[in-house]
Enzyme design. Structure first.
Site, short mmCIF file in Angstrom:
data_model
loop_
_atom_site.label_atom_id
_atom_site.label_comp_id
_atom_site.label_asym_id
_atom_site.label_seq_id
_atom_site.Cartn_x
_atom_site.Cartn_y
_atom_site.Cartn_z
N LYS A 209 0.84 -1.21 0.00
CA LYS A 209 0.00 0.00 0.00
C LYS A 209 0.87 1.25 0.00
O LYS A 209 0.60 2.21 -0.72
CB LYS A 209 -0.96 -0.01 1.20
CG LYS A 209 -2.11 -0.99 1.04
CD LYS A 209 -2.90 -1.23 2.32
CE LYS A 209 -3.91 -2.35 2.10
NZ LYS A 209 -4.64 -2.77 3.32
N GLN B 278 -4.99 -1.53 9.49
CA GLN B 278 -4.91 -2.86 8.89
C GLN B 278 -5.50 -3.90 9.83
O GLN B 278 -5.17 -3.94 11.02
CB GLN B 278 -3.43 -3.18 8.57
CG GLN B 278 -3.22 -4.47 7.83
CD GLN B 278 -3.75 -4.46 6.40
OE1 GLN B 278 -3.85 -3.41 5.77
NE2 GLN B 278 -4.12 -5.61 5.89
N ASP C 13 -11.46 2.78 3.80
CA ASP C 13 -11.78 1.37 3.71
C ASP C 13 -13.30 1.14 3.61
O ASP C 13 -13.74 0.06 3.23
CB ASP C 13 -11.31 0.65 4.99
CG ASP C 13 -10.04 -0.17 4.80
OD1 ASP C 13 -9.79 -0.61 3.67
OD2 ASP C 13 -9.33 -0.37 5.80
N1 GUN Z 1 -6.96 -6.79 5.92
C1 GUN Z 1 -7.13 -7.50 4.78
N2 GUN Z 1 -7.69 -6.72 3.83
C2 GUN Z 1 -7.87 -5.50 4.38
C3 GUN Z 1 -8.38 -4.26 3.89
O1 GUN Z 1 -8.83 -4.12 2.76
N3 GUN Z 1 -8.38 -3.24 4.77
C4 GUN Z 1 -7.94 -3.36 6.04
N4 GUN Z 1 -7.99 -2.31 6.84
N5 GUN Z 1 -7.45 -4.49 6.53
C5 GUN Z 1 -7.42 -5.55 5.69
#
Ligand code: GUN
Length: 298
Positions: free
Chosen positions: A55, A99, A122
């Site tokens: 990311k 995350q 998100d």
């Molecule tokens: N863990 C796995 N996929 C995601 C996501 O798209 N966002 C977040 N915050 N955590 C994750």
């Protein structure tokens, strides 16, 4: 009938990232600052470290400022909430992503609830889930929005099509069903208690599989010509020639390829879309915070 078309999510995601980068540069010109995304990682989860690294790199490539906060697994709820509140107030931060999963003992819902809904790129906050449910503008979770983009790119108008979503998670299945409903598809949300799943899937022009069970959807379930979106990423047990274990989706790909009209591969289908949509959501958040019109063509 020939083999299904393979939907190239990697190429689509690269195109989206390039469009985001062009808009991010224009945003910087207009405001004197780059759009900013804060990513919070608590603990040492290996997969999460890989995601967070990816990311950060994707942000930098797109001209989005990345603020990474890596905290030890022992971080208390109070410390984490204090950081989220600081990021909520930080004018350089347009988007906040915590995350998941969080280490045991930290309440994920409480942390998500602390994020400013207008920085919740998100789309996990209940305010954004509610906005999606009632058709208001808000942030939509990245993976289902990416799936919708791939479907509309492949099929054009989805009005009147039969869609079956398998899996009712808050992150994929439920928002996916709502997005397809808003796009005027006729939607069935199937799950682990659905009876005659093969028969239900057999009615669908669009199948979105998001159950997390390797190769559960078989080729002979699928209606000839259907468009199949496979959200699953499952690692099979190691074998002699694949010591790390093969990655497979929730759909038996080789079988489905013989029947479907189009299908996303694993890897290289839905996966790359998630980060591209995260960048897109961050760009949209930045425009809203700066009082600019939403960027077009994304
Ligand atoms: N863990 C796995 N996929 C995601 C996501 O798209 N966002 C977040 N915050 N955590 C994750």
């Amino acid at each position: 009938m020939g083999e299904a078309a393979r939907i190239d999510g990697k190429a689509f995601a690269e195109g989206l990232r390039a469009r985001v980068a062009a808009h991010a540069a224009a945003f910087r010109q207009a405001t004197g600052r780059a759009p900013g995304l804060a990513v919070v990682l608590v603990g040492e989860d290996e997969a999460s470290q890989v995601y967070v690294g990816a990311k950060g790199r994707a942000c930098t490539e797109a001209g989005i400022a990345s603020f990474e906060h890596r905290l030890p697994a022992e971080t208390s709820a109070a410390e984490l909430l204090t950081l989220v509140e600081r990021l909520n107030r930080d004018p350089e931060v347009d988007g906040i992503l915590v995350q998941l999963p969080l280490p045991a003992g930290l309440d994920e819902q409480a942390v998500i609830a602390a994020i400013d809904p207008d920085k919740d790129v998100d789309g996990f906050h209940v305010i954004n889930a509610g906005r999606l449910a009632v058709g208001q503008r808000g942030f939509v979770p990245c993976t289902p929005l990416g799936c919708l983009m791939l479907l509309q790119d492949r099929l054009g108008d989805l009005a009147g099509l039969e869609a079956v979503v398998i899996g009712r998670s808050n992150i994929v299945g439920k928002p996916m069903a709502q997005l397809l409903t808003d796009a005027n598809a006729t939607v069935t949300l199937a799950h682990s208690r659905t009876r005659n799943l093969a028969e239900v899937v057999g009615r669908a022009d669009i199948v979105v599989a998001a159950v997390g069970r390797p190769e559960m959807v078989r080729g002979d379930w699928i209606k000839p010509g259907a468009c199949v979106i496979d959200v699953g990423i499952n690692r099979l047990p190691p074998t002699e020639d694949r010591p790390k274990g093969r990655l497979v989706g929730d759909v038996a790909f080789a079988e489905a390829l013989e029947v479907a009209g189009a299908i996303t591969p694993v890897p290289g289908g839905v996966g790359p879309m998630t980060i591209a949509v995260l960048l897109r959501n961050t760009l949209v958040a930045a425009h809203a915070h700066a009082g600019l019109d939403a960027p077009e063509g994304l």
